[in-house]
Design an enzyme around this catalytic site. Structure first.
Site, mmCIF file in Angstrom:
data_model
loop_
_atom_site.group_PDB
_atom_site.id
_atom_site.type_symbol
_atom_site.label_atom_id
_atom_site.label_comp_id
_atom_site.label_asym_id
_atom_site.label_seq_id
_atom_site.Cartn_x
_atom_site.Cartn_y
_atom_site.Cartn_z
ATOM 1 C CE LYS A 19 -2.376 19.902 18.557
ATOM 2 N NZ LYS A 19 -2.854 19.011 19.594
ATOM 3 C CE LYS B 35 3.150 -6.510 40.200
ATOM 4 N NZ LYS B 35 2.958 -6.760 41.748
ATOM 5 N N PRO C 8 -3.301 9.058 18.597
ATOM 6 C CG PRO C 8 -5.475 8.086 18.766
ATOM 7 C CD PRO C 8 -4.126 7.899 19.277
ATOM 8 C CG ASP C 9 -3.731 15.913 18.161
ATOM 9 O OD1 ASP C 9 -4.768 16.291 18.337
ATOM 10 O OD2 ASP C 9 -2.579 16.404 18.127
ATOM 11 C CG ASN D 207 -2.741 13.911 32.251
ATOM 12 O OD1 ASN D 207 -3.522 14.570 32.763
ATOM 13 N ND2 ASN D 207 -2.656 13.224 30.877
ATOM 14 C CE LYS E 253 0.537 22.214 21.980
ATOM 15 N NZ LYS E 253 0.501 22.019 23.482
HETATM 16 O O1 PMT Z 1 -8.831 18.920 34.204
HETATM 17 P P1 PMT Z 1 -8.247 19.987 35.370
HETATM 18 O O2 PMT Z 1 -7.335 19.537 36.350
HETATM 19 O O3 PMT Z 1 -9.347 20.927 35.583
HETATM 20 O O4 PMT Z 1 -7.282 20.907 34.418
HETATM 21 C C1 PMT Z 1 -7.606 21.339 33.247
HETATM 22 C C2 PMT Z 1 -6.424 21.376 32.058
HETATM 23 C C3 PMT Z 1 -5.216 22.198 32.512
HETATM 24 C C4 PMT Z 1 -6.079 19.993 31.698
HETATM 25 C C5 PMT Z 1 -7.183 22.023 30.898
HETATM 26 O O5 PMT Z 1 -7.358 23.306 31.089
HETATM 27 C C6 PMT Z 1 -6.102 22.063 29.721
HETATM 28 O O6 PMT Z 1 -5.255 22.852 29.551
HETATM 29 N N1 PMT Z 1 -6.500 21.004 28.804
HETATM 30 C C7 PMT Z 1 -5.427 20.785 27.665
HETATM 31 C C8 PMT Z 1 -4.340 19.977 28.055
HETATM 32 C C9 PMT Z 1 -3.382 19.209 27.022
HETATM 33 O O7 PMT Z 1 -3.279 18.127 26.821
HETATM 34 O O8 PMT Z 1 -2.911 20.179 26.475
HETATM 35 P P2 PMT Z 1 -1.850 19.901 25.171
HETATM 36 O O9 PMT Z 1 -0.956 21.294 24.803
HETATM 37 O O10 PMT Z 1 -1.022 18.851 25.342
HETATM 38 O O11 PMT Z 1 -2.848 19.533 23.832
HETATM 39 C C10 PMT Z 1 -3.418 20.489 22.813
HETATM 40 C C11 PMT Z 1 -4.773 20.308 22.719
HETATM 41 O O12 PMT Z 1 -4.902 19.211 21.907
HETATM 42 C C12 PMT Z 1 -5.684 20.192 23.709
HETATM 43 O O13 PMT Z 1 -6.870 20.790 23.477
HETATM 44 C C13 PMT Z 1 -5.933 18.564 23.967
HETATM 45 O O14 PMT Z 1 -7.048 18.195 24.409
HETATM 46 C C14 PMT Z 1 -5.642 18.174 22.526
HETATM 47 N N2 PMT Z 1 -5.054 16.785 22.173
HETATM 48 C C15 PMT Z 1 -3.750 16.684 22.609
HETATM 49 C C16 PMT Z 1 -3.161 15.418 22.509
HETATM 50 C C17 PMT Z 1 -4.128 14.225 21.707
HETATM 51 N N3 PMT Z 1 -3.515 13.237 21.386
HETATM 52 N N4 PMT Z 1 -5.182 14.674 21.304
HETATM 53 C C18 PMT Z 1 -5.832 15.765 21.550
HETATM 54 O O15 PMT Z 1 -6.923 16.007 21.360
#
Ligand code: PMT
Length: 413
Positions: A340, A288, A304-305, A209, A336
């Site tokens: 969570k 590939k 995994p979360d 991403n 969330k």
């Molecule tokens: O890195 P930059 O370019 O500076 O951009 C910053 C950012 C936008 C990435 C950052 O500010 C941000 O919002 N990070 C969280 C991105 C994200 O994946 O959000 P989510 O809504 O999909 O996930 C929710 C939370 O669960 C997040 O804290 C994420 O780290 C956590 N997560 C999600 C999925 C997973 N499998 N494991 C996790 O720990």
């Protein structure tokens, strides 16, 4: 290490180009702030040449303030070193005055401050100077020297500035930094996840991403400035490692999960700023994949979360999540926060024009019973504001004045 080097008006100022070189040889970035009287002894031009940065001399310089304000400079510093430190600057620091850029910056910084006094031996022995010295030391400032020997005035005694090489060796010593790092998170450990993850499809392709890691790296740096031991579990990014932070590099969500859990036992605050891939290819091709068909399908399985798994631990650190959303940002963030079981969530609008990769960000932080909005600002600045709030909430929920959690209405993500 980011060092703000304050130069004040003593004859030993002529040694500061040498000091800057010695600091830079040891890997420090040096930003010089000179007082007006320092300019009588050494020129800003020489110092700019050796430091590679424009010299700051004036609190009222609009152009310099616009590019990095004195507050940003105070936050940027891992250490403020004043060398040479005259009797005058010692008196100003002891009295808490802020008539110029250097003294203002010293009041505004959370970084440790070290001074290398240099003055005539009789001045150094003066009870007023010694009283200021004692007061500064009691407040946690590190006093380097002075040395004993022949002085520029022709006298012999204590008052010479320490040799530039000795000053540089002292302040760049990890034990020195460790000894002087203080702040509201001193003695605490903060673990931050940052950046994207990469989920391989075959040896040459992956799913990822647009996260650059800037937000997470800035948070790690801000947590370090508050005195914490900081572990940064980072996905693949192109950023320089923050000073004083233990960086563990990973690639996939599973690796980030494993690295986080390997360190979590000692962690007081967990901040999940990483954009972790929610799904990964079910199978990773060993060779590939060739384009033999017009269409192809990839089977994806859930990763995994990491955040939810940390929040579900028995002995849970104070847990801060981010919610990166393109719509209904607040609603999804609240979901969330509850699903969570987090202490706080940072609701972050993302899209093609905000959030990911940009240097600026604006967020809303939500917790049980409270919220705070942060307008658009540099991610480095926002990180400090967020850490201030995290410290505030951490202290009030994990300290003696623990408040009961309020219920939250949520929706699923
Ligand atoms: O890195 P930059 O370019 O500076 O951009 C910053 C950012 C936008 C990435 C950052 O500010 C941000 O919002 N990070 C969280 C991105 C994200 O994946 O959000 P989510 O809504 O999909 O996930 C929710 C939370 O669960 C997040 O804290 C994420 O780290 C956590 N997560 C999600 C999925 C997973 N499998 N494991 C996790 O720990």
């Amino acid at each position: 290490m980011n060092i703000v080097l304050g130069i004040t008006g003593g004859i030993a100022a002529y040694k500061t180009p040498e000091l800057v070189r010695r600091l830079r040889e040891r890997g420090a970035d040096v930003q010089i702030v000179m007082t007006a009287s320092a300019e009588e002894f050494v020129t800003p031009t020489s110092l700019q040449a050796v430091s590679g940065r424009p010299i700051r001399t004036n609190l009222w310089d609009k152009e310099a303030e616009a590019s990095m304000s004195h507050i940003e400079l105070a936050r940027w510093a891992d250490l403020v070193l004043i060398a040479p430190a005259t009797a005058e600057i010692m008196a100003r620091l002891a009295g808490g005055g802020a008539p110029d850029l250097l003294t203002t910056l010293c009041l505004a910084t959370e970084a440790p401050i070290a001074i290398a006094p240099a003055m005539n031996r009789v001045m150094w022995a003066n009870p007023a100077v010694q009283a200021n010295r004692d007061m500064l030391e009691q407040r946690g400032m590190r006093i380097l020297g002075p040395d004993v020997g022949s002085q520029a005035c022709g006298e012999e005694g204590a008052g010479r500035m320490l040799d530039p090489d000795d000053i540089a060796a002292a302040v760049c010593d990890p034990e020195f930094a460790g000894a002087v790092v203080d702040g509201p998170l001193a003695g605490k450990t903060v673990l931050v996840t940052a950046g994207p993850t990469r989920e391989p499809i075959d040896p040459v392709r992956y799913i990822t991403n647009r996260s650059s890691g800037k937000m997470g790296y800035a948070i790690a740096s801000a947590a370090h400035a508050k005195g914490a031991r900081v572990i940064l579990v980072s996905g693949p990014v192109m950023l320089q490692e923050p000073n004083g932070v233990e960086v563990q590099r990973v690639e996939t969500a599973e690796e980030m999960h494993a690295a986080t859990h390997a360190s979590i036992v000692d962690v007081d605050i967990f901040i999940a700023a990483a954009a972790v891939a929610d799904y990964r290819p079910a199978d990773r091709a060993t060779q590939k994949i060739k384009k033999t068909k017009d269409t192809m399908s990839l089977e994806l399985v859930r990763s995994p979360d990491i955040l939810a798994s940390v929040a579900a631990l028995g002995d849970v650190p104070f847990t801060v999540g981010f919610a990166a959303e393109t719509e209904r940002v607040r609603d999804y963030a609240l979901g969330k926060l509850e699903n969570k079981k987090l202490d706080m969530i940072v609701a972050n609008r993302v899209g093609s024009d905000c959030g990911f990769d940009y240097d600026d960000n604006s967020v809303e932080v939500l917790w049980a019973g409270g919220e705070r909005a942060f307008p658009q600002m540099a991610k480095t600045e926002l990180a400090h504001e967020l850490m201030d709030l995290i410290v505030e909430r951490f202290t009030s929920t994990r300290g003696p004045d623990t408040q009961p959690a309020l219920s939250i209405v949520s929706i699923k993500d």
